[in-house]
Enzyme design. Structure first.
Site, PDB file in Angstrom:
ATOM      1  N   GLU A  57       0.687  -1.413   0.056  1.00  0.00           N
ATOM      2  CA  GLU A  57      -0.501  -0.165  -0.305  1.00  0.00           C
ATOM      3  C   GLU A  57       0.650   0.951   0.093  1.00  0.00           C
ATOM      4  O   GLU A  57       0.753   2.242  -0.711  1.00  0.00           O
ATOM      5  CB  GLU A  57      -0.647   0.247   1.094  1.00  0.00           C
ATOM      6  CG  GLU A  57      -1.936  -1.639   1.778  1.00  0.00           C
ATOM      7  CD  GLU A  57      -1.684  -2.445   2.700  1.00  0.00           C
ATOM      8  OE1 GLU A  57      -0.066  -3.025   2.100  1.00  0.00           O
ATOM      9  OE2 GLU A  57      -1.716  -2.954   3.010  1.00  0.00           O
ATOM     10  N   CYS A  88      -1.910  -3.248   7.336  1.00  0.00           N
ATOM     11  CA  CYS A  88      -1.284  -2.668   8.964  1.00  0.00           C
ATOM     12  C   CYS A  88      -1.615  -1.466   9.345  1.00  0.00           C
ATOM     13  O   CYS A  88      -2.107  -0.497   8.915  1.00  0.00           O
ATOM     14  CB  CYS A  88      -0.567  -3.297   8.894  1.00  0.00           C
ATOM     15  SG  CYS A  88       1.737  -1.717   8.564  1.00  0.00           S
TER      16      CYS A  88
HETATM   17  N1  THU Z   1       2.159  -6.631   3.950  1.00  0.00           N
HETATM   18  C1  THU Z   1       1.623  -5.100   2.736  1.00  0.00           C
HETATM   19  O1  THU Z   1       2.763  -5.501   2.596  1.00  0.00           O
HETATM   20  N2  THU Z   1       0.690  -5.285   3.109  1.00  0.00           N
HETATM   21  C2  THU Z   1      -0.846  -5.211   4.612  1.00  0.00           C
HETATM   22  O2  THU Z   1      -1.650  -4.975   3.662  1.00  0.00           O
HETATM   23  C3  THU Z   1       0.010  -6.765   5.557  1.00  0.00           C
HETATM   24  C4  THU Z   1       1.194  -6.642   5.634  1.00  0.00           C
HETATM   25  C5  THU Z   1       3.669  -6.978   3.878  1.00  0.00           C
HETATM   26  C6  THU Z   1       4.756  -6.424   4.599  1.00  0.00           C
HETATM   27  C7  THU Z   1       6.004  -7.492   4.707  1.00  0.00           C
HETATM   28  O3  THU Z   1       6.809  -7.578   3.362  1.00  0.00           O
HETATM   29  C8  THU Z   1       5.086  -9.091   4.738  1.00  0.00           C
HETATM   30  O4  THU Z   1       3.623  -8.480   4.022  1.00  0.00           O
HETATM   31  C9  THU Z   1       4.234 -10.064   6.069  1.00  0.00           C
HETATM   32  O5  THU Z   1       4.286  -8.859   6.960  1.00  0.00           O
END
Ligand code: THU
Length: 136
Positions: A57, A88
């Protein structure tokens, strides 16, 4: 013509496979649509120094902001989970500050999707209003 929601989900799904996620192997794609219909995609990019990892995002948001865009209509987030993956905490803060009016669409690879709004994901958010209000 602005992209339909399903086209945006396709773009986020395509971005997802470009994820650089050697540590978590959790691939996430995002597609951010401006009010005028331009689309910026993003994927998560992980660092060996784990805390430097950037979510899909935020990659999409940084790309759009750095190209001068400021007004956003829709943000699609795609991950391969049964329970749709929400942004997150860090991304919620950034979405609140830069994409407050965007409809957030959570989607997975099985055609499930749900629309949510940042005010529901991040109630009573902190933002620049508090900085302006603070006594000097
Ligand atoms: N992650 C995202 O890219 N977006 C989200 O909404 C949740 C988590 C990624 C961060 C990390 O590279 C992986 O997912 C595991 O947390």
């Amino acid at each position: 013509m602005s992209e339909s929601e399903n086209q945006l989900i396709e773009q986020a799904t395509a971005a997802r496979v470009r994820s650089v996620a050697p540590f978590s192997k959790f691939l996430v794609g995002a597609a951010l649509q401006t009010d005028e219909g331009k689309v910026f995609t993003g994927c998560n990019v992980e660092s060996a120094s784990y805390g430097l990892t950037v979510c899909a995002e935020r990659v999409a948001i940084w790309k759009a902001l750095s190209e001068g865009e400021r007004d956003f209509a829709r943000l699609v987030i795609v991950a391969d989970t049964e329970q749709l993956t929400p942004p997150c905490g860090t991304c919620r803060q950034i979405i609140w500050e830069f994409c407050k009016h965007a409809t957030i669409v959570l989607a997975n690879l099985h055609g499930q999707k749900e629309e949510v709004h940042i005010a529901d994901l991040l109630p009573r958010a902190f933002d620049a209003r508090f900085l302006r209000e603070a006594r000097q």
